[in-house]
Design an enzyme around this catalytic site. Structure first.
Site, PDB file in Angstrom:
ATOM      1  N   TRP A 189      11.733  -5.220 -22.655  1.00  0.00           N
ATOM      2  CA  TRP A 189      11.171  -5.601 -23.727  1.00  0.00           C
ATOM      3  C   TRP A 189       9.846  -5.129 -23.893  1.00  0.00           C
ATOM      4  CZ3 TRP A 189       7.095  -7.803 -21.895  1.00  0.00           C
ATOM      5  CH2 TRP A 189       7.000  -8.399 -20.498  1.00  0.00           C
ATOM      6  N   ARG A 204      12.497   7.712 -25.450  1.00  0.00           N
ATOM      7  CA  ARG A 204      12.378   8.381 -24.254  1.00  0.00           C
ATOM      8  C   ARG A 204      13.792   8.853 -23.818  1.00  0.00           C
ATOM      9  NH1 ARG A 204       8.194   6.212 -19.661  1.00  0.00           N
ATOM     10  NH2 ARG A 204       9.969   5.186 -18.746  1.00  0.00           N
ATOM     11  N   PRO A 229      19.171  -2.705 -25.928  1.00  0.00           N
ATOM     12  CA  PRO A 229      17.716  -3.076 -25.939  1.00  0.00           C
ATOM     13  C   PRO A 229      17.623  -4.399 -25.298  1.00  0.00           C
ATOM     14  CG  PRO A 229      18.403  -3.327 -28.414  1.00  0.00           C
ATOM     15  CD  PRO A 229      19.619  -2.892 -27.788  1.00  0.00           C
ATOM     16  N   GLY A 270      13.782  -0.814 -16.471  1.00  0.00           N
ATOM     17  CA  GLY A 270      13.708  -2.257 -16.157  1.00  0.00           C
ATOM     18  C   GLY A 270      13.384  -2.771 -14.616  1.00  0.00           C
ATOM     19  N   SER A 271      13.864  -3.892 -14.433  1.00  0.00           N
ATOM     20  CA  SER A 271      13.358  -4.357 -13.012  1.00  0.00           C
ATOM     21  C   SER A 271      14.002  -3.628 -12.009  1.00  0.00           C
ATOM     22  CB  SER A 271      13.501  -5.813 -12.965  1.00  0.00           C
ATOM     23  OG  SER A 271      14.689  -6.228 -12.932  1.00  0.00           O
ATOM     24  N   GLU A 299      14.347   4.098 -14.160  1.00  0.00           N
ATOM     25  CA  GLU A 299      12.921   3.894 -14.038  1.00  0.00           C
ATOM     26  C   GLU A 299      12.551   2.282 -14.033  1.00  0.00           C
ATOM     27  OE1 GLU A 299      10.642   5.927 -14.765  1.00  0.00           O
ATOM     28  OE2 GLU A 299      11.865   7.941 -15.432  1.00  0.00           O
ATOM     29  N   ARG A 346      -3.602  -2.674 -20.998  1.00  0.00           N
ATOM     30  CA  ARG A 346      -2.525  -2.104 -21.848  1.00  0.00           C
ATOM     31  C   ARG A 346      -1.321  -3.010 -21.677  1.00  0.00           C
ATOM     32  NH1 ARG A 346       1.007   3.136 -20.887  1.00  0.00           N
ATOM     33  NH2 ARG A 346       1.553   3.403 -22.731  1.00  0.00           N
ATOM     34  N   CYS A 395       4.889  -1.426 -16.229  1.00  0.00           N
ATOM     35  CA  CYS A 395       5.167  -0.956 -14.987  1.00  0.00           C
ATOM     36  C   CYS A 395       4.171  -0.258 -14.506  1.00  0.00           C
ATOM     37  CB  CYS A 395       6.468  -0.406 -15.176  1.00  0.00           C
ATOM     38  SG  CYS A 395       6.404   1.046 -16.407  1.00  0.00           S
ATOM     39  N   GLU A 449       5.158  -7.519  -9.052  1.00  0.00           N
ATOM     40  CA  GLU A 449       4.482  -7.355 -10.368  1.00  0.00           C
ATOM     41  C   GLU A 449       3.878  -8.629 -11.068  1.00  0.00           C
ATOM     42  OE1 GLU A 449       8.191  -5.349 -12.235  1.00  0.00           O
ATOM     43  OE2 GLU A 449       6.407  -3.593 -12.475  1.00  0.00           O
ATOM     44  N   SER A 466       1.061   8.143 -19.129  1.00  0.00           N
ATOM     45  CA  SER A 466       2.204   8.399 -19.865  1.00  0.00           C
ATOM     46  C   SER A 466       2.068   9.370 -20.980  1.00  0.00           C
ATOM     47  CB  SER A 466       2.568   6.908 -20.499  1.00  0.00           C
ATOM     48  OG  SER A 466       2.778   6.160 -19.676  1.00  0.00           O
TER      49      SER A 466
HETATM   50  P1  NAP Z   1      15.095  -6.500 -16.498  1.00  0.00           P
HETATM   51  O1  NAP Z   1      15.253  -7.976 -16.657  1.00  0.00           O
HETATM   52  O2  NAP Z   1      15.462  -5.423 -15.583  1.00  0.00           O
HETATM   53  O3  NAP Z   1      15.769  -6.095 -18.005  1.00  0.00           O
HETATM   54  C1  NAP Z   1      15.757  -4.751 -18.335  1.00  0.00           C
HETATM   55  C2  NAP Z   1      16.988  -4.445 -19.289  1.00  0.00           C
HETATM   56  O4  NAP Z   1      17.881  -4.694 -18.658  1.00  0.00           O
HETATM   57  C3  NAP Z   1      17.143  -5.513 -20.478  1.00  0.00           C
HETATM   58  O5  NAP Z   1      17.649  -4.754 -21.537  1.00  0.00           O
HETATM   59  C4  NAP Z   1      17.952  -6.501 -19.915  1.00  0.00           C
HETATM   60  O6  NAP Z   1      18.704  -7.361 -20.895  1.00  0.00           O
HETATM   61  C5  NAP Z   1      18.979  -5.542 -19.255  1.00  0.00           C
HETATM   62  N1  NAP Z   1      19.928  -6.118 -18.244  1.00  0.00           N
HETATM   63  C6  NAP Z   1      19.474  -7.128 -17.250  1.00  0.00           C
HETATM   64  N2  NAP Z   1      20.402  -7.500 -16.540  1.00  0.00           N
HETATM   65  C7  NAP Z   1      21.609  -6.758 -16.723  1.00  0.00           C
HETATM   66  C8  NAP Z   1      22.850  -6.565 -16.082  1.00  0.00           C
HETATM   67  N3  NAP Z   1      23.254  -7.410 -15.138  1.00  0.00           N
HETATM   68  N4  NAP Z   1      23.355  -5.717 -16.927  1.00  0.00           N
HETATM   69  C9  NAP Z   1      22.992  -4.648 -17.551  1.00  0.00           C
HETATM   70  N5  NAP Z   1      21.639  -4.774 -18.320  1.00  0.00           N
HETATM   71  C10 NAP Z   1      21.041  -5.933 -17.826  1.00  0.00           C
HETATM   72  O7  NAP Z   1      13.534  -6.131 -17.092  1.00  0.00           O
HETATM   73  P2  NAP Z   1      12.505  -6.379 -18.136  1.00  0.00           P
HETATM   74  O8  NAP Z   1      12.262  -7.900 -17.622  1.00  0.00           O
HETATM   75  O9  NAP Z   1      13.181  -6.313 -19.475  1.00  0.00           O
HETATM   76  O10 NAP Z   1      11.316  -5.559 -18.003  1.00  0.00           O
HETATM   77  C11 NAP Z   1      10.355  -5.547 -17.094  1.00  0.00           C
HETATM   78  C12 NAP Z   1      10.723  -4.646 -15.943  1.00  0.00           C
HETATM   79  O11 NAP Z   1      10.955  -3.480 -16.415  1.00  0.00           O
HETATM   80  C13 NAP Z   1       9.532  -4.527 -15.112  1.00  0.00           C
HETATM   81  O12 NAP Z   1       9.881  -4.352 -13.648  1.00  0.00           O
HETATM   82  C14 NAP Z   1       8.745  -3.147 -15.261  1.00  0.00           C
HETATM   83  O13 NAP Z   1       7.945  -2.560 -14.209  1.00  0.00           O
HETATM   84  C15 NAP Z   1       9.995  -2.362 -15.801  1.00  0.00           C
HETATM   85  N6  NAP Z   1       9.696  -1.220 -16.412  1.00  0.00           N
HETATM   86  C16 NAP Z   1       9.784   0.017 -15.846  1.00  0.00           C
HETATM   87  C17 NAP Z   1       9.243   1.266 -16.431  1.00  0.00           C
HETATM   88  C18 NAP Z   1       9.215   2.423 -16.129  1.00  0.00           C
HETATM   89  O14 NAP Z   1       9.452   3.608 -16.648  1.00  0.00           O
HETATM   90  N7  NAP Z   1       9.624   2.761 -14.463  1.00  0.00           N
HETATM   91  C19 NAP Z   1       8.862   1.234 -17.884  1.00  0.00           C
HETATM   92  C20 NAP Z   1       8.850  -0.122 -18.399  1.00  0.00           C
HETATM   93  C21 NAP Z   1       9.401  -1.317 -17.643  1.00  0.00           C
HETATM   94  P3  NAP Z   1      18.157  -8.662 -21.236  1.00  0.00           P
HETATM   95  O15 NAP Z   1      16.939  -8.561 -21.910  1.00  0.00           O
HETATM   96  O16 NAP Z   1      19.377  -9.177 -21.891  1.00  0.00           O
HETATM   97  O17 NAP Z   1      18.050  -9.114 -19.844  1.00  0.00           O
END
Ligand code: NAP
Length: 502
Positions: A175, A184, A200, A253-254, A275, A303, A309, A406, A466
């Site tokens: 998100w 990307r 998404p 994501g996480s 990522e 930012r 991340c 984080e 970035s």
């Molecule tokens: P998240 O909870 O891991 O969710 C990311 C995505 O995965 C969302 O679309 C989420 O859907 C989905 N998801 C969650 N559980 C899933 C499952 N069991 N199976 C399939 N999809 C699943 O992360 P977030 O809270 O959205 O984002 C924040 C994290 O992203 C932070 O840790 C940040 O550091 C990381 N991040 C990394 C980068 C990079 O380039 N390294 C860039 C941006 C963010 P739902 O929304 O429905 O839960």
């Protein structure tokens, strides 16, 4: 350090009266169905999307069940052969058109993003430009996919090395950068000749739905890009990941979710790009230009309201300049207007939801309980919306929870170090390795420390790394693979070797 706590301007200001129509028009412009095979399909259930600055529901989108979502992969698999056979120049031109439309529609896309995610409009405009740039970059890369030809060492045959699209891809985005994390992935997938299903985050589905409509107008054929929105990510994505027609999973994501998806992907030995999370150290040496370092810290910390991340999670300052750096950073952070992201001049928008405010509140309380001092902010803001003020903590001990988690909020956590060796040791003392920042005017130190830092990316006298033309990604538990740059398209290509007998 004995300075008293300052309070930044904390009350979200009032909304100008002409904004709601503009806002509702932007939201109404977004298609809200499931996008499969070029059709917008309604679902039995609907998923509400909230404005984090008010807590109000903006709209509802499709909330796909596993059965309903299956249509997206069916469409991607059906479209794969013809998209792979589409001439690279045609793929490139579609991407270039998508880039142009995004630039033309920047204001609308930025407003949609701000409304669903909360970031200030100026940052949302920046993200739209950044997101669009991936399409321009990969439009250019689509026509540069090359291979190789060589004589076998024994001289009796020739090796032909071709690069082919991986096949239908599953793309999952977070998100915090609702549009750029999509382009990307979609950009290189389209350039390489891969079809995709993108999912998404459930908090911010609108930016990707708006993007799908842009792609439609740019001429992406039916079924080449499909979108599934759902509140049941695990139930919906698990069967798609296990389906042998899916050949690639690209996830942002996480780390926690990334690890579970890697386990799942292992069952079909699927190609993956991950990522994941970060815990960026931000090192300021005594020989740094402090103006540059403070600017860098503002960018790396503030930012996206700290929800990146790449956010500076642990700010480590060499003792002789620690007080001066802290005072300057605190002054800058105290000036930042807080409010709804749609208001002019706002820098500190809301966090994504109430849970995020709770988490930041707990992390700050834990750090203070362990001896950190609050120099600015430090108290959650009650009222509508999910606001937390710009906050500066000093003397943060290494055992504080926020040094290993984080923060994902506007909290600058500062501690000190004595020597370069100590700084590098503290910086690397984490399972994460996405990005590290260092500030020094000593060229040799700059290079030495950049190489010693265990990170996929280093900001050397810069608080932003970035760039669509650069390889973004982490080491250790921050991920596998790179996005953007010349490397970005590799993630969507297989290497095929043909042994040619003479
Ligand atoms: P998240 O909870 O891991 O969710 C990311 C995505 O995965 C969302 O679309 C989420 O859907 C989905 N998801 C969650 N559980 C899933 C499952 N069991 N199976 C399939 N999809 C699943 O992360 P977030 O809270 O959205 O984002 C924040 C994290 O992203 C932070 O840790 C940040 O550091 C990381 N991040 C990394 C980068 C990079 O380039 N390294 C860039 C941006 C963010 P739902 O929304 O429905 O839960």
């Amino acid at each position: 350090m004995t300075q008293s706590t300052q309070q930044p301007s904390q009350q979200p200001s009032k909304q100008p009266s002409n904004q709601p129509e503009r806002e509702s028009a932007a939201i109404a412009s977004v298609p809200t169905g499931l996008y499969a095979g070029g059709r917008w399909v309604s679902t039995e259930r609907r998923l509400p999307v909230h404005d984090p600055s008010t807590g109000q529901v903006l709209t509802e989108v499709a909330d796909a069940s596993p059965r309903e979502a299956a249509a997206t992969l069916d469409a991607a698999a059906a479209a794969q052969p013809s998209w792979a056979a589409t001439p690279p120049r045609e793929r490139s031109e579609i991407l270039a058109r998508a880039h142009r439309i995004m630039v033309e529609e920047s204001e609308r896309l930025a407003l949609i993003m701000t409304l669903e995610m909360g970031k200030p409009l100026a940052e949302a405009r920046g993200e739209v430009a950044y997101a669009a740039e991936f399409f321009r970059w990969f439009a250019e890369e689509a026509v540069r996919i090359d291979g190789g030809y060589m004589t076998a060492p024994a001289g009796d045959s020739r090796f032909l090395v071709a690069r082919e699209p991986v096949g239908p891809c599953l793309l999952i985005t977070p998100w915090n950068f609702p549009l750029a994390m999509g382009t990307r992935k979609i950009g290189p997938a389209l350039a390489a000749g891969c079809t995709s299903v993108i999912k998404p985050a459930s908090h911010t589905p609108l930016s990707i739905l708006a993007l799908a409509e842009v792609l439609e107008r740019a001429g992406v054929p039916d079924g080449v890009v499909n979108v599934v929105t759902t509140s049941r990510s695990n139930d919906v994505m698990t069967p798609l990941i296990l389906d042998p027609r899916s050949r690639k999973l690209s996830f942002t994501g996480s780390t926690e979710v990334g690890k579970s998806l890697l386990e799942l992907a292992a069952q079909t030995v699927m190609r993956t790009s991950m990522e994941l999370g970060g815990n960026a150290p931000f090192l300021v040496f005594a020989d740094a230009d402090l103006d540059v370092a403070v600017e860098g810290a503002m960018a790396a910390k503030m930012r996206n309201i700290g929800q990146a991340c790449t956010a500076a999670n642990r700010i480590l300052v060499q003792r002789p300049v620690a007080e001066e750096f802290t005072a300057r950073l605190t002054r800058r952070m105290a000036e930042l207007p807080l409010g709804r992201g749609v208001e002019d001049g706002v820098v500190v928008g809301p966090l994504i939801n109430a849970g995020a405010v709770d988490k930041v509140t707990e992390l700050v309380a834990d750090a203070v309980g362990r001896g950190a001092e609050v120099r600015l902010g430090g108290e959650r803001i009650e009222g509508p919306g999910h606001f937390y003020p710009a906050t500066v903590l000093t003397g943060v001990p290494a055992e504080a929870e926020l040094c290993s988690t984080e923060i994902f909020g506007p909290v600058a956590a500062i501690s000190t170090f004595e020597t370069e060796e100590e700084a590098v040791a503290i910086a690397n003392d984490t399972p994460y390795g996405l990005v590290s920042y260092l500030f020094t005017t000593d060229l040799a130190r700059g290079f030495r420390v950049s190489h010693a830092l265990e990170a996929g990316m280093v900001g050397l006298n810069r608080g932003v790394v970035s760039n669509p033309a650069a390889p973004f990604g982490g080491v250790k538990e921050s991920g596998v693979g790179r996005e953007g740059g010349f490397h970005g398209i590799d993630e969507f290509l297989e290497t095929k070797y043909i042994s040619v007998g003479l």
